[in-house]
Design a protein around this motif. Structure first.
Motif, PDB file in Angstrom:
ATOM      1  N   GLY A 144       0.784  -1.240   0.000  1.00  0.00           N
ATOM      2  CA  GLY A 144       0.000   0.000   0.000  1.00  0.00           C
ATOM      3  C   GLY A 144       0.811   1.283   0.000  1.00  0.00           C
ATOM      4  N   ALA A 145       2.138   1.180  -0.064  1.00  0.00           N
ATOM      5  CA  ALA A 145       2.948   2.401  -0.077  1.00  0.00           C
ATOM      6  C   ALA A 145       2.799   3.121  -1.409  1.00  0.00           C
ATOM      7  N   LYS A 146       3.021   4.444  -1.384  1.00  0.00           N
ATOM      8  CA  LYS A 146       3.022   5.229  -2.615  1.00  0.00           C
ATOM      9  C   LYS A 146       4.458   5.403  -3.092  1.00  0.00           C
ATOM     10  N   LEU A 147       4.660   5.191  -4.388  1.00  0.00           N
ATOM     11  CA  LEU A 147       6.004   5.322  -4.976  1.00  0.00           C
ATOM     12  C   LEU A 147       6.005   6.491  -5.964  1.00  0.00           C
ATOM     13  N   ILE A 148       6.953   7.386  -5.808  1.00  0.00           N
ATOM     14  CA  ILE A 148       7.043   8.537  -6.706  1.00  0.00           C
ATOM     15  C   ILE A 148       8.449   8.595  -7.307  1.00  0.00           C
ATOM     16  N   CYS A 149       8.489   8.687  -8.622  1.00  0.00           N
ATOM     17  CA  CYS A 149       9.772   8.700  -9.323  1.00  0.00           C
ATOM     18  C   CYS A 149      10.083  10.135  -9.767  1.00  0.00           C
ATOM     19  N   ILE A 150      11.270  10.599  -9.454  1.00  0.00           N
ATOM     20  CA  ILE A 150      11.675  11.966  -9.807  1.00  0.00           C
ATOM     21  C   ILE A 150      12.835  11.866 -10.775  1.00  0.00           C
ATOM     22  N   ASP A 151      12.571  12.088 -12.045  1.00  0.00           N
ATOM     23  CA  ASP A 151      13.554  11.761 -13.082  1.00  0.00           C
ATOM     24  C   ASP A 151      13.139  12.457 -14.383  1.00  0.00           C
ATOM     25  N   PRO A 152      14.049  13.121 -15.084  1.00  0.00           N
ATOM     26  CA  PRO A 152      13.660  13.747 -16.350  1.00  0.00           C
ATOM     27  C   PRO A 152      13.135  12.730 -17.359  1.00  0.00           C
ATOM     28  N   ARG A 153      13.624  11.501 -17.258  1.00  0.00           N
ATOM     29  CA  ARG A 153      13.237  10.469 -18.214  1.00  0.00           C
ATOM     30  C   ARG A 153      12.121   9.614 -17.627  1.00  0.00           C
ATOM     31  N   LYS A 154      11.152   9.255 -18.474  1.00  0.00           N
ATOM     32  CA  LYS A 154      10.106   8.338 -18.040  1.00  0.00           C
ATOM     33  C   LYS A 154      10.670   6.930 -18.168  1.00  0.00           C
ATOM     34  N   HIS A 158       3.568   5.179  -8.789  1.00  0.00           N
ATOM     35  CA  HIS A 158       2.247   5.812  -8.834  1.00  0.00           C
ATOM     36  C   HIS A 158       2.306   7.162  -9.515  1.00  0.00           C
ATOM     37  N   GLN A 159       3.449   7.834  -9.394  1.00  0.00           N
ATOM     38  CA  GLN A 159       3.561   9.176  -9.954  1.00  0.00           C
ATOM     39  C   GLN A 159       4.969   9.374 -10.494  1.00  0.00           C
ATOM     40  N   HIS A 160       5.062  10.157 -11.558  1.00  0.00           N
ATOM     41  CA  HIS A 160       6.369  10.486 -12.134  1.00  0.00           C
ATOM     42  C   HIS A 160       6.471  11.994 -12.253  1.00  0.00           C
ATOM     43  N   ILE A 161       7.514  12.553 -11.704  1.00  0.00           N
ATOM     44  CA  ILE A 161       7.744  13.996 -11.825  1.00  0.00           C
ATOM     45  C   ILE A 161       8.956  14.185 -12.735  1.00  0.00           C
ATOM     46  N   ALA A 162       8.672  14.676 -13.942  1.00  0.00           N
ATOM     47  CA  ALA A 162       9.724  14.755 -14.966  1.00  0.00           C
ATOM     48  C   ALA A 162      10.352  16.148 -14.955  1.00  0.00           C
ATOM     49  N   LEU A 163      11.211  16.368 -14.006  1.00  0.00           N
ATOM     50  CA  LEU A 163      11.838  17.684 -13.877  1.00  0.00           C
ATOM     51  C   LEU A 163      12.989  17.838 -14.883  1.00  0.00           C
ATOM     52  N   LEU A 164      13.457  19.075 -15.080  1.00  0.00           N
ATOM     53  CA  LEU A 164      14.592  19.292 -15.972  1.00  0.00           C
ATOM     54  C   LEU A 164      15.879  18.814 -15.311  1.00  0.00           C
ATOM     55  N   PRO A 165      16.822  18.284 -16.104  1.00  0.00           N
ATOM     56  CA  PRO A 165      18.098  17.836 -15.523  1.00  0.00           C
ATOM     57  C   PRO A 165      18.769  18.978 -14.758  1.00  0.00           C
ATOM     58  N   GLY A 166      19.301  18.660 -13.606  1.00  0.00           N
ATOM     59  CA  GLY A 166      20.057  19.650 -12.841  1.00  0.00           C
ATOM     60  C   GLY A 166      19.193  20.575 -12.003  1.00  0.00           C
ATOM     61  N   SER A 167      17.899  20.307 -11.897  1.00  0.00           N
ATOM     62  CA  SER A 167      17.027  21.212 -11.128  1.00  0.00           C
ATOM     63  C   SER A 167      16.621  20.625  -9.773  1.00  0.00           C
ATOM     64  N   ASP A 168      17.209  19.501  -9.386  1.00  0.00           N
ATOM     65  CA  ASP A 168      16.786  18.802  -8.156  1.00  0.00           C
ATOM     66  C   ASP A 168      16.968  19.635  -6.889  1.00  0.00           C
ATOM     67  N   GLY A 169      18.042  20.431  -6.854  1.00  0.00           N
ATOM     68  CA  GLY A 169      18.278  21.255  -5.662  1.00  0.00           C
ATOM     69  C   GLY A 169      17.138  22.232  -5.449  1.00  0.00           C
ATOM     70  N   ALA A 170      16.640  22.787  -6.549  1.00  0.00           N
ATOM     71  CA  ALA A 170      15.520  23.724  -6.448  1.00  0.00           C
ATOM     72  C   ALA A 170      14.266  23.001  -5.942  1.00  0.00           C
ATOM     73  N   LEU A 171      14.059  21.797  -6.421  1.00  0.00           N
ATOM     74  CA  LEU A 171      12.889  21.037  -5.966  1.00  0.00           C
ATOM     75  C   LEU A 171      12.984  20.747  -4.463  1.00  0.00           C
ATOM     76  N   ALA A 172      14.176  20.380  -4.013  1.00  0.00           N
ATOM     77  CA  ALA A 172      14.342  20.089  -2.575  1.00  0.00           C
ATOM     78  C   ALA A 172      14.062  21.333  -1.748  1.00  0.00           C
ATOM     79  N   LEU A 173      14.547  22.500  -2.216  1.00  0.00           N
ATOM     80  CA  LEU A 173      14.286  23.741  -1.480  1.00  0.00           C
ATOM     81  C   LEU A 173      12.789  24.054  -1.471  1.00  0.00           C
ATOM     82  N   GLY A 174      12.133  23.775  -2.597  1.00  0.00           N
ATOM     83  CA  GLY A 174      10.686  23.995  -2.660  1.00  0.00           C
ATOM     84  C   GLY A 174       9.935  23.088  -1.684  1.00  0.00           C
ATOM     85  N   ARG A 231      10.996  13.916 -22.201  1.00  0.00           N
ATOM     86  CA  ARG A 231      10.093  15.058 -22.016  1.00  0.00           C
ATOM     87  C   ARG A 231      10.478  16.138 -23.036  1.00  0.00           C
ATOM     88  N   PRO A 232       9.581  17.065 -23.316  1.00  0.00           N
ATOM     89  CA  PRO A 232       9.954  18.139 -24.240  1.00  0.00           C
ATOM     90  C   PRO A 232      11.184  18.874 -23.721  1.00  0.00           C
TER      91      PRO A 232
END
Ligand SMILES: Nc1nc2c(c(=O)[nH]1)N[C@H]1C(S)=C(S)[C@@H](COP(=O)(O)OP(=O)(O)OC[C@H]3O[C@@H](n4cnc5c(=O)[nH]c(N)nc54)[C@H](O)[C@@H]3O)O[C@H]1N2
Ligand SMILES: Nc1nc2c(c(=O)[nH]1)N[C@H]1C(S)=C(S)[C@@H](COP(=O)(O)OP(=O)(O)OC[C@H]3O[C@@H](n4cnc5c(=O)[nH]c(N)nc54)[C@H](O)[C@@H]3O)O[C@H]1N2
Ligand SMILES: [Mo]
Length: 678
Positions: A199-209, A217-233, A630-631
């Motif tokens: 029953g756990a939720k799995l979220i993948c954070i990766d520019p590539r699908k 359960h969810q994929h967050i396709a962020l731009l390469p090199g933007s992970d630090g900004a996401l962590a701060l957010g 991703r585009p």
């Protein structure tokens, strides 16, 4: 164990590859021939399963193109390579005769070049390090993979430590961050999948699908090199919504006020802009992370191969401190477990730094080998590199900006020796190629950077052809160079017995095949990090933008608008296995995944040949129009042998040699290109 007929033996092994899983192997040998390699059923994380690649290990060992004899170059370096076979004796005498005058002038003109072709402690840097220490050769900074993340973990927690793999099965939320676990960390995925079934939720954070993203359960396709900004957010939202464990922060985090101030400057809208995702994705991720317990993060090295990779790892690694996730054994994070085994390793015993006798030779960064092979002597650089001994690595294929690496290894005045299983791109440019044994043919002991057992690898079969272990090459060369210290006569078994401290019982290791390290389940429930204060260090961690991106270099992006990442192909291991036909057939050919919109605007058809290029080079490969990209981002799956690629090049034709913010590592995934029909 199955009943053994006299002709059939089961041998205990360990997978040697550079992978967090370090599986315990069960090797079936019939009449002296390895016929099957399987995962040990009773080793916890291996649980009897191997990846496709390593279950094909006999195919690699008995490969018809396996190097069977020492070879000496007879062609020029800029011609098609031609070699003639020589005896070991003659090869070793020649090599020593070439190295001696260089060493007499300046031993720092000689460079070892090695990485993790085998992660074994015996066939890795034991005897080799002794040899180079005694010689006083240049030292090699082994940064090509993990040193940005490693430096970040040291700067944050004082060591490279984290959760234990098996407890991910009990997590309620898992962020799989910068990791294609199904491809590159399969035995972690098994635990994550167990959590998912519970029953756990799995979220993948990766520019590539990735195939891993497909199963989350969810994929967050962020731009390469933007992970630090996401962590701060995420921190911003944890603060704003009161999802903090203030007790944990007060007791176990240094520098919180500074980090808090910084995080408050990153509202979801700003984060979304930098990451190329929506503000709702940032808010939703923060809500999941802030309100689910236990929450675990599996960070892998994919996200630290950019300029700001070190700081991004620092910021992500701090998240469990903010929520107090470390309280629970199924909460926290893991990048690498290598710090757990470090106190059990006897590195000085293996490498004998005392052989340096007070000298401190210069250090060459393996990630800038392209530039460094092309440098002349200077006061600042030291002597020009005149000789390189390569083992456990294929730099011509894997090092960044390969046009320069090739040019460097093509120097007629460079003396290159390569110890290898196959004629790789690097071996093609050698003066001498010596046949090395594979994992089935030599003794070794292993630690892991994923799990927390140590393993033995017993000899399963006789060496194929005239192959010899790396250790034997260095023993022979030491003798020819006149190094008569007793440590150069030690056998592989003597080396293996010294590799660990006395807490690891070698006989017990032989008996079971592995030994689990004695460690606490939830090691940071009450802080206890390995920093001087025992607290996590949050000061200074900040978002660092890419060297190359639309935001940081708009003029460059006008010419080269696509961000290219080059993550590993599932059926290769870096550049290993590319020559195993059955695996190459699964991968097909070198592929560049591109989003339909980016393909359409460039007139690129699915399956057509394209050029990915920038000022550094041009890489010919086949376009795959795919929702995996991703585009704005293209995925050039790596790492093909250049000579098996479409025009004798691979994806490193276009990567650069600039280093990460921490750890002096390469920024392979921080790279702009344009793509055009070929
Ligand atoms: N099958 C296979 N297994 C391997 C390897 C292999 O080549 N093949 N390589 C081994 C080695 S050497 C290592 S170091 C380990 C770990 O190897 P890693 O290099 O960590 O490999 P992956 O797990 O594939 O993780 C890379 C993932 O990060 C993603 N990524 C790229 N850029 C970014 C980014 O900026 N942010 C985020 N969030 N994600 C990004 C990629 O799309 C990819 O899915 O795996 C090992 N295992
Ligand atoms: N563009 C791009 N480039 C990358 C990466 C990427 O994701 N994208 N990944 C990077 C990463 S994470 C890493 S770790 C590096 C890996 O780079 P390398 O460590 O160079 O890894 P491999 O390409 O697997 O080459 C290892 C070589 O060692 C040989 N070998 C194996 N065992 C033995 C042995 O016992 N003795 C001897 N003498 N040889 C042996 C194998 O045959 C193989 O040719 O590549 C990096 N390069
Ligand atoms: Mo790696």
């Amino acid at each position: 164990m199955q009943a053994e007929s006299p002709a059939i033996r089961i041998v205990k092994g360990a997978c040697p590859h550079d992978c967090p899983d370090t599986c315990a192997l069960k090797i079936t040998v019939e009449n002296g021939r390895a016929i099957k390699v399987q995962g040990a059923a009773d080793h916890a994380s291996t649980h009897g399963a191997l990846c496709t690649k390593v279950s094909r290990y006999p195919e690699r060992t008995y490969h018809p193109e396996r190097l069977l004899r020492p070879m000496r170059r007879v062609s020029r370096k800029d011609e098609a390579p031609r070699f003639e076979p020589v005896s070991w004796d003659e090869a070793m005498s020649d090599i020593a005769a070439r190295l001696k005058p260089i060493a007499a002038r300046d031993p720092e003109a000689i460079l070892p070049y090695s990485y993790a072709g085998t992660m074994g402690m015996v066939q890795g840097e034991g005897m080799a390090a002794r040899f180079f220490n005694k010689l006083g050769a240049s030292r090699l900074d082994r940064t090509i993979c993990a040193s940005a993340g490693g430096a970040a973990m040291n700067a944050t927690y004082g060591h490279r430590l984290g959760m234990h793999l098996r407890f991910y099965a009990e997590s309620r939320l898992i962020l799989i961050w910068g990791s294609n676990s199904i491809a590159s960390n399969l035995h972690f995925w098994t635990y994550a999948n167990q959590a998912k079934r519970n029953g756990a939720k799995l979220i993948c954070i990766d520019p590539r699908k990735t195939e891993t993203a497909d199963k989350c359960h969810q994929h967050i396709a962020l731009l390469p090199g933007s992970d630090g900004a996401l962590a701060l957010g995420l921190m911003h939202e944890l603060i704003r919504n009161g999802w903090l464990d203030q007790d944990y922060i007060d007791n176990y985090v240094d520098g919180w006020d500074e980090l808090r101030e910084r995080a408050l400057q990153w509202p979801p809208e700003r984060v979304a802009e930098v990451c190329g995702i929506s503000p709702e994705e940032v808010r939703g991720l923060a809500r999941d992370y802030g309100t689910t317990s236990p929450a675990a993060i599996r960070l892998n090295y994919g996200m630290q191969r950019v300029r700001g990779g070190g700081n991004a790892v620092r910021l992500i690694a701090l998240l469990p401190c903010l929520t107090g996730a470390w309280h629970h054994r199924a909460g926290g994070m893991l990048l690498t477990a290598s710090g757990w085994v470090a106190p059990f390793k006897n590195v000085d015993g293996l490498e004998k730094p005392e052989l340096l006798a007070g000298r401190t030779p210069r250090t060459i960064n393996m990630s800038t080998i392209g530039d460094d092979l092309l440098r002349e002597s200077s006061a600042e650089f030291g002597p020009k590199i005149e000789a390189v001994i390569v083992y456990n690595s294929n730099p011509v294929a894997v090092a960044p900006e390969s046009p320069k690496v090739v040019k460097g290894f093509q120097r007629e005045d460079l003396f290159t020796v390569v110890l290898e299983h196959f004629m790789t791109d690097t071996a093609d440019l050698a003066d001498y190629v010596l046949p090395a044994t594979t994992q089935l043919e030599h003794l070794d002991v292993h630690a892991s950077y994923g799990h927390t057992s140590v393993l033995i690898n017993e000899v399963a079969i006789e060496p194929v052809g005239e192959a010899r272990p790396n250790t034997e090459f260095f023993r022979l060369l030491a003798a020819r160079m006149g190094f008569d210290d007793a440590c150069f006569a030690e056998t592989d078994e003597q080396l293996a017995r010294q590799a660990f401290t006395s807490e690891i019982d070698f006989e017990a290791l032989r008996e079971q095949g592995w030994q689990d390290l004695p460690l606490a389940d939830a090691p940071f429930a009450n802080g206890g990090f390995r920093t001087p204060s025992g607290k996590a260090l949050a000061g200074g961690a900040d978002f660092v933008p890419n060297y190359e991106s639309r935001a940081s270099t708009p003029e460059l992006a006008a010419r080269y608008p696509l961000a290219m990442i080059s993550p590993p192909a599932r059926n290769f291991l870096n550049s290993s296995f590319v020559n195993v036909k059955s695996l190459r057939d699964i991968e097909g050919e070198p592929i560049l995944e591109i989003h339909a919109s980016d393909a359409a605007s460039r007139g690129i058809a699915d399956g057509s040949m394209v050029r990915a290029f920038n000022d550094r080079g041009s890489y010919l490969c086949k376009a795959s129009i795919s929702s995996r990209a991703r585009p704005g981002v293209v995925n050039g799956l790596g790492v093909w042998w250049r000579k098996l690629g479409a025009a004798g090049s691979n994806v490193n034709e276009v990567t650069h040699q600039r280093l990460t913010d921490l750890g002096r590592a390469p920024s392979f995934y921080d790279c702009l290109v344009e793509v055009a029909p070929a």
